[in-house]
Motif scaffolding. Structure first.
Motif, PDB file in Angstrom:
ATOM      1  N   ALA A 263      27.449  19.189  68.084  1.00 39.82           N
ATOM      2  CA  ALA A 263      27.272  19.584  69.556  1.00 39.82           C
ATOM      3  C   ALA A 263      28.607  19.431  70.385  1.00 39.82           C
ATOM      4  CB  ALA A 263      26.455  18.199  69.946  1.00 39.82           C
ATOM      5  N   ALA A 264      29.728  18.707  70.218  1.00 37.00           N
ATOM      6  CA  ALA A 264      30.854  18.822  70.972  1.00 37.00           C
ATOM      7  C   ALA A 264      31.537  20.122  70.788  1.00 37.00           C
ATOM      8  CB  ALA A 264      31.899  17.595  70.365  1.00 37.00           C
ATOM      9  N   GLN A 265      31.518  20.781  69.742  1.00 37.51           N
ATOM     10  CA  GLN A 265      32.111  21.929  69.534  1.00 37.51           C
ATOM     11  C   GLN A 265      31.318  23.136  70.371  1.00 37.51           C
ATOM     12  OE1 GLN A 265      32.338  23.469  65.364  1.00 37.51           O
ATOM     13  NE2 GLN A 265      32.651  25.360  65.886  1.00 37.51           N
ATOM     14  N   VAL A 266      30.074  22.851  70.373  1.00 38.52           N
ATOM     15  CA  VAL A 266      29.202  23.840  71.042  1.00 38.52           C
ATOM     16  C   VAL A 266      29.588  23.812  72.521  1.00 38.52           C
ATOM     17  CG1 VAL A 266      26.958  24.611  71.641  1.00 38.52           C
ATOM     18  CG2 VAL A 266      27.550  24.358  69.289  1.00 38.52           C
ATOM     19  N   SER A 267      29.461  22.609  72.994  1.00 40.27           N
ATOM     20  CA  SER A 267      29.640  22.124  74.354  1.00 40.27           C
ATOM     21  C   SER A 267      31.012  22.785  74.920  1.00 40.27           C
ATOM     22  CB  SER A 267      29.441  20.684  74.487  1.00 40.27           C
ATOM     23  OG  SER A 267      29.550  20.393  75.846  1.00 40.27           O
ATOM     24  N   ALA A 268      32.107  22.345  74.091  1.00 41.53           N
ATOM     25  CA  ALA A 268      33.533  22.811  74.345  1.00 41.53           C
ATOM     26  C   ALA A 268      33.722  24.271  74.860  1.00 41.53           C
ATOM     27  CB  ALA A 268      34.329  22.144  73.673  1.00 41.53           C
ATOM     28  N   ALA A 269      32.768  25.078  73.872  1.00 40.84           N
ATOM     29  CA  ALA A 269      32.756  26.430  73.953  1.00 40.84           C
ATOM     30  C   ALA A 269      32.205  26.983  75.371  1.00 40.84           C
ATOM     31  CB  ALA A 269      32.105  27.156  72.747  1.00 40.84           C
ATOM     32  N   LEU A 270      31.532  26.552  75.976  1.00 41.60           N
ATOM     33  CA  LEU A 270      30.554  26.798  77.050  1.00 41.60           C
ATOM     34  C   LEU A 270      31.611  26.802  78.177  1.00 41.60           C
ATOM     35  CD1 LEU A 270      27.237  25.189  76.417  1.00 41.60           C
ATOM     36  CD2 LEU A 270      27.835  27.651  76.289  1.00 41.60           C
ATOM     37  N   PRO A 271      31.394  27.429  79.476  1.00 43.02           N
ATOM     38  CA  PRO A 271      32.264  27.274  80.751  1.00 43.02           C
ATOM     39  C   PRO A 271      32.173  25.848  81.256  1.00 43.02           C
ATOM     40  CG  PRO A 271      30.794  29.417  80.556  1.00 43.02           C
ATOM     41  CD  PRO A 271      30.498  28.619  79.403  1.00 43.02           C
ATOM     42  N   LYS A 272      32.819  25.457  82.028  1.00 39.20           N
ATOM     43  CA  LYS A 272      32.849  24.174  82.459  1.00 39.20           C
ATOM     44  C   LYS A 272      31.854  24.196  84.002  1.00 39.20           C
ATOM     45  CE  LYS A 272      35.364  22.545  79.209  1.00 39.20           C
ATOM     46  NZ  LYS A 272      35.492  23.637  78.339  1.00 39.20           N
ATOM     47  N   GLY A 273      31.111  23.367  84.097  1.00 44.29           N
ATOM     48  CA  GLY A 273      30.317  23.286  85.257  1.00 44.29           C
ATOM     49  C   GLY A 273      28.907  22.368  85.195  1.00 44.29           C
ATOM     50  N   PRO A 274      28.449  22.093  86.376  1.00 46.67           N
ATOM     51  CA  PRO A 274      27.576  21.165  86.627  1.00 46.67           C
ATOM     52  C   PRO A 274      26.121  21.779  86.368  1.00 46.67           C
ATOM     53  CG  PRO A 274      28.072  21.939  88.646  1.00 46.67           C
ATOM     54  CD  PRO A 274      29.016  22.592  87.679  1.00 46.67           C
ATOM     55  N   ALA A 275      25.273  21.051  86.246  1.00 43.76           N
ATOM     56  CA  ALA A 275      23.585  21.604  86.235  1.00 43.76           C
ATOM     57  C   ALA A 275      23.367  22.280  87.553  1.00 43.76           C
ATOM     58  CB  ALA A 275      22.723  20.396  85.951  1.00 43.76           C
ATOM     59  N   LEU A 276      22.465  23.372  87.296  1.00 44.82           N
ATOM     60  CA  LEU A 276      21.952  24.059  88.729  1.00 44.82           C
ATOM     61  C   LEU A 276      21.025  23.384  89.339  1.00 44.82           C
ATOM     62  CD1 LEU A 276      22.184  27.736  87.437  1.00 44.82           C
ATOM     63  CD2 LEU A 276      23.955  26.365  88.467  1.00 44.82           C
ATOM     64  N   ALA A 277      20.560  23.519  90.559  1.00 43.44           N
ATOM     65  CA  ALA A 277      19.641  22.898  91.333  1.00 43.44           C
ATOM     66  C   ALA A 277      18.146  23.428  90.843  1.00 43.44           C
ATOM     67  CB  ALA A 277      19.449  23.193  92.753  1.00 43.44           C
ATOM     68  N   LYS A 278      17.305  22.168  90.783  1.00 44.36           N
ATOM     69  CA  LYS A 278      16.143  22.631  90.471  1.00 44.36           C
ATOM     70  C   LYS A 278      15.227  23.558  91.287  1.00 44.36           C
ATOM     71  CE  LYS A 278      15.495  18.208  87.609  1.00 44.36           C
ATOM     72  NZ  LYS A 278      15.448  19.031  86.225  1.00 44.36           N
ATOM     73  N   THR A 279      14.431  24.454  90.819  1.00 47.00           N
ATOM     74  CA  THR A 279      13.545  25.218  91.262  1.00 47.00           C
ATOM     75  C   THR A 279      12.644  24.628  92.361  1.00 47.00           C
ATOM     76  OG1 THR A 279      13.419  26.902  89.482  1.00 47.00           O
ATOM     77  CG2 THR A 279      11.891  27.324  91.090  1.00 47.00           C
ATOM     78  N   ALA A 280      12.472  25.145  93.638  1.00 42.64           N
ATOM     79  CA  ALA A 280      11.822  24.384  94.699  1.00 42.64           C
ATOM     80  C   ALA A 280      10.462  24.907  94.486  1.00 42.64           C
ATOM     81  CB  ALA A 280      12.228  25.246  96.091  1.00 42.64           C
ATOM     82  N   GLN A 281       9.369  23.963  94.955  1.00 51.42           N
ATOM     83  CA  GLN A 281       8.039  24.318  94.769  1.00 51.42           C
ATOM     84  C   GLN A 281       7.582  25.411  95.686  1.00 51.42           C
ATOM     85  OE1 GLN A 281       6.101  23.027  92.740  1.00 51.42           O
ATOM     86  NE2 GLN A 281       7.077  21.001  91.904  1.00 51.42           N
TER      87      GLN A 281
END
Length: 493
Positions: A263-281
């Motif tokens: 999991a650490a290897q896969v995570s480190a391979a991804l771009p760095k950034g936060p979770a996106l905002a959830k879809t509005a109702q």
């Protein structure tokens, strides 16, 4: 060889195989049958006879969870029965994140395995194949996914993970591949023009969701696809495929330490950034009918309204209630009244699509064009009566028993489990969700199901879309155990 000789030799071959099978059985048969059946290990198939009327057991999931240094959520289940592992990454990177460019999420996901710095699409495919590994991907309204299945042996695992990390973390988005995929998508749009069910579905989502991100198809539109650029794909990938926006689901022949390293290897391979905002109702749509003129012998009917999101506390009650209405195949109220008693359709179904925001509740069918208006009214009356009266005790008991019997299939394979883990992580469900869900189902009574269905569905709030020809209408045949007219064949596509 003549057809007659071929048939003769084929029959001789089958006879020989049958004789060999009988001989093998006689040789291996124990001299005396055991007086009491031995207890089967929990990881083997269960005999139906051994169940003695009880529901089959399911694999108890001991889910381990943690977060990577980059912020990815990880869910892991050890499964040492096979020397393999399944990995599934789920990103909040579906078409609801297209932000005014329909098809951007789909194209980004489709381009992941088209090239990396030193390999083209053919080399990537050959690389996975030579390792006995399998890569998969897809994009939907809520999410985009990328998956890997590989042997767990260290040499195979490390090589497969290295290639997978490149594909998801550093795709090159080659321009020639983008042009090819665009042409394929545009050709698909042309085909959709000949598919009344698809046209009706597209129109239904527009009417249900208006300006909401769920309104447009995950595939994009014929107007939006041609203008999407490589620069837009790179920007979307950097934002939506960030580690903080990912759920890593992992099942297989791995220790906790090996899973953490993977999991650490896969995570480190991804771009760095936060979770996106959830879809509005979404906002409530305007109810009522609309029609798409289409030359056909049948008319497609879609009836829908906004349903629930995935975390709604009434999810279990609505799931069970819908199984009785039209979600359980043959034996449901809709199938019984519309197909079995009147022969009006080949098939009719209903269902809640619970998503990050409120997904649709939908009833769908095709029927003879000259009976479409009467069939629509019949379906509306069945729904109205069901919401007013609720299920019978027998219907409830039968649906519970059916769900208890089919539930083990949801964890029958590692691929099934990794899909469940991905959903649990993406929708922030409890780690005991699978067990909790069935306990909730079995505890429900008629009144609770009736209350939940009536709370979330209103017969007068339906958005109705039909696609078919405008023809003179006929009266519906009366209900009978043997309809004079049988339904038309497989629905038109």
């Amino acid at each position: 060889m003549s057809e007659r000789n071929g048939l003769r030799y084929g029959l001789l071959g089958l006879t020989l195989l049958a004789l060999l099978a009988v001989l093998a059985f006689l040789i291996n048969r124990p001299s005396q049958a055991p007086t009491t059946p031995a207890a089967a290990p929990s990881n083997q198939l269960q005999s139906l006879a051994a169940l003695n009327g009880q529901a089959p057991s399911h694999r108890a999931l001991e889910i381990q969870t943690w977060q990577t240094a980059e912020g990815a959520k990880v869910l892991f289940v050890e499964a040492h029965q096979l020397p393999m592992f399944d990995l599934r990454l789920t990103f909040a990177a579906g078409s609801s994140q297209d932000a005014g460019t329909p098809g951007l999420a789909m194209l980004t996901n489709a381009m992941l395995n088209e090239g990396v710095a030193d390999q083209d699409v053919s080399a990537i495919a050959e690389g996975f194949e030579n390792l006995g590994a399998d890569f998969g991907n897809g994009a939907y309204r809520d999410m985009a996914v990328a998956s890997l299945r590989s042997l767990a042996a260290t040499d195979k695992r490390e090589a497969a993970l290295h290639l997978f990390a490149q594909v998801i973390g550093q795709p090159s988005f080659p321009a020639d591949s983008l042009a090819r995929i665009k042409n394929q998508v545009l050709a698909g749009f042309e085909y959709q023009k000949q598919n009344p069910s698809k046209l009706a579905s597209l129109e239904l989502y527009k009417r249900l969701y208006g300006e909401h991100p769920y309104a447009h198809s995950s595939e994009g539109t014929a107007q939006s696809i041609p203008g999407i650029t490589v620069a837009q794909l790179r920007a979307f990938h950097h934002k939506a495929y960030a580690a903080g926006n990912a759920v890593i689901a992992l099942v297989g022949d791995l220790s906790r330490a090996e899973a953490e390293a993977l999991a650490a290897q896969v995570s480190a391979a991804l771009p760095k950034g936060p979770a996106l905002a959830k879809t509005a109702q979404p906002q409530e749509p305007k109810a009522g009918p609309s029609h798409i003129e289409f030359p056909s012998k049948q008319t497609t009917l879609l009836l829908a309204q906004l349903g629930i999101d995935r975390r709604d506390p009434d999810y279990a009650a609505l799931y069970l209630g819908n199984q009785i209405l039209g979600g359980g195949g043959f034996g449901t109220r809709l199938m019984e009244e519309v197909r079995e008693k009147r022969g009006l359709t080949y098939g009719i179904s209903s269902g809640f699509s619970a998503m990050q925001a409120r997904g649709p509740f939908m009833i769908s069918l095709q029927t003879r064009a000259e009976l479409s208006e009467g069939t629509l009214k019949l379906v509306q009356d069945i729904l109205r009566d069901y919401l007013a009266s609720g299920p019978t005790q027998k219907e409830l008991d039968d649906a519970k028993r059916e769900l208890a019997g089919s539930f083990p299939l949801s964890t029958a394979s590692n691929a099934d489990i990794v899909g469940q883990l991905g959903a649990i992580g993406f929708y922030d469900l409890s780690l005991t969700y699978m067990e909790d869900f069935m306990q909730q189902i079995q505890a429900l009574d008629v009144a609770q199901v009736k209350t939940a269905m009536a709370k979330h569905l209103q017969p007068n709030a339906l958005v109705v879309v039909s696609a078919g020809p405008s023809v003179p209408q006929k009266e519906l045949p009366p209900p009978t155990d043997h309809p004079v007219e049988q339904p038309l064949g497989v629905p038109e596509h």
